[in-house]
Design a protein around this motif. Structure first.
Motif, PDB file in Angstrom:
ATOM      1  N   ARG A   2      57.303  57.230  69.547  1.00 26.53           N
ATOM      2  CA  ARG A   2      58.741  57.369  69.713  1.00 26.53           C
ATOM      3  C   ARG A   2      59.561  56.385  69.639  1.00 26.53           C
ATOM      4  O   ARG A   2      60.390  56.561  68.938  1.00 26.53           O
ATOM      5  CB  ARG A   2      58.592  58.094  70.877  1.00 26.53           C
ATOM      6  N   ARG A   3      58.939  55.320  70.143  1.00 23.43           N
ATOM      7  CA  ARG A   3      60.011  54.315  70.154  1.00 23.43           C
ATOM      8  C   ARG A   3      60.175  53.615  69.111  1.00 23.43           C
ATOM      9  O   ARG A   3      61.264  53.345  68.434  1.00 23.43           O
ATOM     10  CB  ARG A   3      59.550  52.929  71.052  1.00 23.43           C
ATOM     11  N   TRP A   4      59.154  53.627  68.067  1.00 24.07           N
ATOM     12  CA  TRP A   4      59.242  52.920  66.644  1.00 24.07           C
ATOM     13  C   TRP A   4      60.164  53.780  65.674  1.00 24.07           C
ATOM     14  O   TRP A   4      60.744  53.556  65.110  1.00 24.07           O
ATOM     15  CB  TRP A   4      57.730  52.413  66.227  1.00 24.07           C
ATOM     16  N   LEU A   5      59.724  55.262  65.713  1.00 21.27           N
ATOM     17  CA  LEU A   5      60.537  56.243  65.218  1.00 21.27           C
ATOM     18  C   LEU A   5      61.979  56.013  65.337  1.00 21.27           C
ATOM     19  O   LEU A   5      62.777  56.214  64.375  1.00 21.27           O
ATOM     20  CB  LEU A   5      59.959  57.317  65.321  1.00 21.27           C
ATOM     21  N   VAL A   9      64.672  55.134  62.633  1.00 20.73           N
ATOM     22  CA  VAL A   9      65.948  56.006  62.313  1.00 20.73           C
ATOM     23  C   VAL A   9      67.331  55.159  62.575  1.00 20.73           C
ATOM     24  O   VAL A   9      68.185  55.168  61.769  1.00 20.73           O
ATOM     25  CB  VAL A   9      65.962  57.228  63.077  1.00 20.73           C
ATOM     26  N   ALA A  10      67.169  54.439  63.866  1.00 18.81           N
ATOM     27  CA  ALA A  10      68.499  53.668  63.787  1.00 18.81           C
ATOM     28  C   ALA A  10      69.110  52.665  62.929  1.00 18.81           C
ATOM     29  O   ALA A  10      69.970  52.559  62.604  1.00 18.81           O
ATOM     30  CB  ALA A  10      68.512  53.088  65.384  1.00 18.81           C
ATOM     31  N   ALA A  11      67.924  51.918  62.467  1.00 19.34           N
ATOM     32  CA  ALA A  11      67.841  50.881  61.410  1.00 19.34           C
ATOM     33  C   ALA A  11      68.499  51.434  60.090  1.00 19.34           C
ATOM     34  O   ALA A  11      69.343  50.974  59.425  1.00 19.34           O
ATOM     35  CB  ALA A  11      66.687  50.087  61.082  1.00 19.34           C
ATOM     36  N   THR A  12      67.849  52.633  59.851  1.00 14.87           N
ATOM     37  CA  THR A  12      68.278  53.403  58.586  1.00 14.87           C
ATOM     38  C   THR A  12      69.681  54.003  58.497  1.00 14.87           C
ATOM     39  O   THR A  12      70.383  53.827  57.567  1.00 14.87           O
ATOM     40  CB  THR A  12      67.026  54.499  58.150  1.00 14.87           C
ATOM     41  N   THR A  13      69.978  54.706  59.546  1.00 13.77           N
ATOM     42  CA  THR A  13      71.158  55.285  59.948  1.00 13.77           C
ATOM     43  C   THR A  13      72.250  54.193  59.684  1.00 13.77           C
ATOM     44  O   THR A  13      73.298  54.287  59.042  1.00 13.77           O
ATOM     45  CB  THR A  13      71.314  56.041  61.009  1.00 13.77           C
ATOM     46  N   GLY A 150      71.112  60.702  65.165  1.00 15.48           N
ATOM     47  CA  GLY A 150      70.067  60.477  64.427  1.00 15.48           C
ATOM     48  C   GLY A 150      68.814  60.008  65.479  1.00 15.48           C
ATOM     49  O   GLY A 150      67.739  60.156  65.180  1.00 15.48           O
ATOM     50  N   ILE A 151      69.213  58.850  66.400  1.00 17.23           N
ATOM     51  CA  ILE A 151      68.123  58.575  67.327  1.00 17.23           C
ATOM     52  C   ILE A 151      67.638  59.847  68.073  1.00 17.23           C
ATOM     53  O   ILE A 151      66.400  59.975  68.338  1.00 17.23           O
ATOM     54  CB  ILE A 151      68.593  57.362  68.308  1.00 17.23           C
ATOM     55  N   VAL A 152      68.557  60.637  68.536  1.00 16.37           N
ATOM     56  CA  VAL A 152      68.271  61.883  69.398  1.00 16.37           C
ATOM     57  C   VAL A 152      67.109  62.814  68.474  1.00 16.37           C
ATOM     58  O   VAL A 152      66.116  63.250  68.855  1.00 16.37           O
ATOM     59  CB  VAL A 152      69.334  62.598  69.740  1.00 16.37           C
ATOM     60  N   LEU A 153      67.652  62.860  67.456  1.00 20.60           N
ATOM     61  CA  LEU A 153      66.798  63.827  66.461  1.00 20.60           C
ATOM     62  C   LEU A 153      65.317  63.296  66.189  1.00 20.60           C
ATOM     63  O   LEU A 153      64.423  63.985  65.871  1.00 20.60           O
ATOM     64  CB  LEU A 153      67.477  64.187  65.024  1.00 20.60           C
ATOM     65  N   ALA A 154      65.589  61.892  65.997  1.00 22.26           N
ATOM     66  CA  ALA A 154      64.104  61.123  65.794  1.00 22.26           C
ATOM     67  C   ALA A 154      63.369  61.415  66.927  1.00 22.26           C
ATOM     68  O   ALA A 154      62.102  61.501  66.945  1.00 22.26           O
ATOM     69  CB  ALA A 154      64.606  59.778  65.314  1.00 22.26           C
ATOM     70  N   ASP A 155      63.881  61.087  68.099  1.00 25.54           N
ATOM     71  CA  ASP A 155      63.037  61.251  69.439  1.00 25.54           C
ATOM     72  C   ASP A 155      62.399  62.756  69.383  1.00 25.54           C
ATOM     73  O   ASP A 155      61.143  62.758  69.767  1.00 25.54           O
ATOM     74  CB  ASP A 155      63.813  61.001  70.417  1.00 25.54           C
ATOM     75  N   ARG A 156      63.255  63.671  69.410  1.00 25.12           N
ATOM     76  CA  ARG A 156      62.741  65.039  69.200  1.00 25.12           C
ATOM     77  C   ARG A 156      61.552  65.249  68.217  1.00 25.12           C
ATOM     78  O   ARG A 156      60.627  66.007  68.489  1.00 25.12           O
ATOM     79  CB  ARG A 156      63.701  66.114  69.038  1.00 25.12           C
ATOM     80  N   LEU A 157      61.685  64.640  67.027  1.00 26.79           N
ATOM     81  CA  LEU A 157      60.654  64.879  66.039  1.00 26.79           C
ATOM     82  C   LEU A 157      59.410  64.123  66.405  1.00 26.79           C
ATOM     83  O   LEU A 157      58.287  64.711  66.258  1.00 26.79           O
ATOM     84  CB  LEU A 157      61.327  64.426  64.611  1.00 26.79           C
ATOM     85  N   ALA A 158      59.626  63.074  66.951  1.00 27.09           N
ATOM     86  CA  ALA A 158      58.567  62.239  67.359  1.00 27.09           C
ATOM     87  C   ALA A 158      57.838  62.830  68.624  1.00 27.09           C
ATOM     88  O   ALA A 158      56.643  62.914  68.437  1.00 27.09           O
ATOM     89  CB  ALA A 158      59.064  60.751  67.734  1.00 27.09           C
ATOM     90  N   LEU A 159      58.632  63.392  69.228  1.00 30.94           N
ATOM     91  CA  LEU A 159      58.088  64.188  70.584  1.00 30.94           C
ATOM     92  C   LEU A 159      57.294  65.371  70.004  1.00 30.94           C
ATOM     93  O   LEU A 159      56.038  65.548  70.575  1.00 30.94           O
ATOM     94  CB  LEU A 159      59.038  64.618  71.460  1.00 30.94           C
ATOM     95  N   ALA A 160      57.610  66.003  68.962  1.00 30.71           N
ATOM     96  CA  ALA A 160      56.634  67.127  68.365  1.00 30.71           C
ATOM     97  C   ALA A 160      55.559  66.498  67.808  1.00 30.71           C
ATOM     98  O   ALA A 160      54.475  67.373  67.774  1.00 30.71           O
ATOM     99  CB  ALA A 160      57.739  67.933  67.220  1.00 30.71           C
TER     100      ALA A 160
END
Length: 412
Positions: A2-5, A9-13, A150-160
């Protein structure tokens, strides 16, 4: 994961926003500057209409900004200003915009009967940057909001993705601990669902193999009963009483060994058991306290008032306690004190047996070795009991002498 994702996403965004917002910020600044210069040009052109007429001074006074008119005869009207190179260039009939102290100057040439006049309008830096800093701040807030989103969405995706993986890890640990009823939920991405199906299939296969093992153990007990009975009858039919007794003893030993093997196999096949460690230890200490009283041993017993469940069967734990206490009686002189302590532990329970004897020989830590003529299996029984529950056994020597055996038993 989750942290790496989230970092990815933070770097890409951030890179995307930098590529978009920096040109937009520069464009906003240019638009603001062009607007201010355009308004100054309009003001200068409104004054240029009055050049050569008596209303020139009135026209200059009506403009709400610093205006200077350089006349062909060298005179100036309006705000004081120096005749710079840009003014001289504009006097040739060209409109010029140039940098000036405190801002930018807009120079517009106007023809009169006496020659070319130059109208100078000063645009301060504040007017050139009016509204630009506010727009930049709004862009910065928008960029940060998009990065956070973007980080929140990435965290939700990583959590899934990570939640089903964590579930697989918990199920695998339960299976490793002996809970063969554990099954993984089919969720998450297709790849994770595939792994969950494979793990459930593996658990089912292990359960089937253990059922087959239990059946084989049951068959083995029945198959060995007939040849053992035949050996016993042959031993009883011997004419020599001593030889018959010797053979009978060997048959009894063989029968006990076979029964022990079958019992151990059945216990392993039946899965992990559990019991109240406090009740078992209390009962075994009560049993050995009679012998301790006869030998004049002082026994310290510390037990929890509430039940303390552990992942070991009652018979197996009782055998472990008997082995440890038997070692104390076998390898310490009469009158040596002993202590039995059972306390809660972060993994389940901690059973400690101490004695005030001469200490423990390192050779006793190896299976089958003993310094007192015994079988040397006491500590090995205790170690296997601890390991079967997922715990550990540690043997040490307290500062005051003697021996200390600590067994960590896992919770069920």
């Amino acid at each position: 994961m989750r942290r790496w994702l989230a970092l990815l996403v933070a770097a890409t965004t951030s890179l995307v926003l930098i590529a978009l917002l920096v040109p937009m910020a520069l464009l906003i600044r240019d638009v603001a500057e062009n607007g201010a210069l355009s308004r100054a040009t309009v003001a200068a052109e409104s004054v240029s209409v009055a050049v050569g007429t008596p209303d020139l001074a009135l026209a200059v006074a009506q403009v709400a900004r610093p205006v200077t008119v350089f006349l062909p005869d060298g005179r100036t009207i309006g705000a004081p200003a120096t005749r710079s190179d840009a003014v001289r260039l504009a006097a040739t009939g060209r409109s010029v915009t140039a940098a000036a102290p405190g801002g930018s100057e807009v120079l517009v040439s106007a023809q009169s009967s006496g020659g070319t006049a130059v109208i100078r309008v000063l645009v301060p830096d504040d007017e050139l940057m009016r509204g630009v800093r506010e727009a930049w701040l709004a862009l910065l807030v928008l960029g940060l909001a998009l990065v956070v989103l973007g980080i929140v969405l990435a965290d939700r995706l990583a959590l899934a993705v990570t939640r089903p993986v964590d579930g697989l890890a918990r199920v695998s640990h339960r299976l490793a601990g002996g809970d063969l009823s554990a099954r993984a939920e089919l969720g998450g991405p297709p790849e994770v669902r595939s792994v969950a199906m494979a793990l459930n299939h593996l658990a089912g296969r292990i359960d089937e193999l253990l059922v087959a093992e239990r059946e084989s153990v049951a068959d083995l007990s029945h198959r060995l009963r007939t040849p053992l009975t035949g050996l016993r009858l042959d031993a009883e039919s011997l004419r020599d009483p001593e030889e018959a007794a010797r053979m009978q003893a060997r048959v009894d030993a063989l029968q006990r060994a076979v029964s022990t093997v079958i019992t151990e196999a059945r216990r392993r096949s039946a899965g992990r058991e559990s019991c109240d460690a406090a009740a078992v230890v209390r009962e075994r200490v009560r049993f050995w306290s009679v012998l301790a009283e006869d030998q004049g041993r002082e026994v310290e017993v510390v037990l929890p008032p509430a039940p303390l469940p552990v992942a070991v069967g009652a018979e197996e734990l009782a055998a472990c306690v008997d082995a440890l206490l038997g070692n104390v009686f076998a390898h310490t002189p009469e009158g040596a004190s002993m202590a039995v302590r059972l306390t809660p532990h972060e993994e389940g329970a901690l059973l400690a047996v101490e004695d005030a004897g001469p200490g423990i020989d390192p050779a006793l830590l190896e299976r089958g070795n003993s310094g007192g003529g015994s079988t040397g299996l006491g500590l090995d029984i205790a170690r296997r009991t601890a390991e079967s529950s997922g715990g550990t056994l540690v043997v040490s020597s307290p500062p005051g002498g003697g021996a200390r055996v600590e067994i960590v038993l896992s919770a069920p």
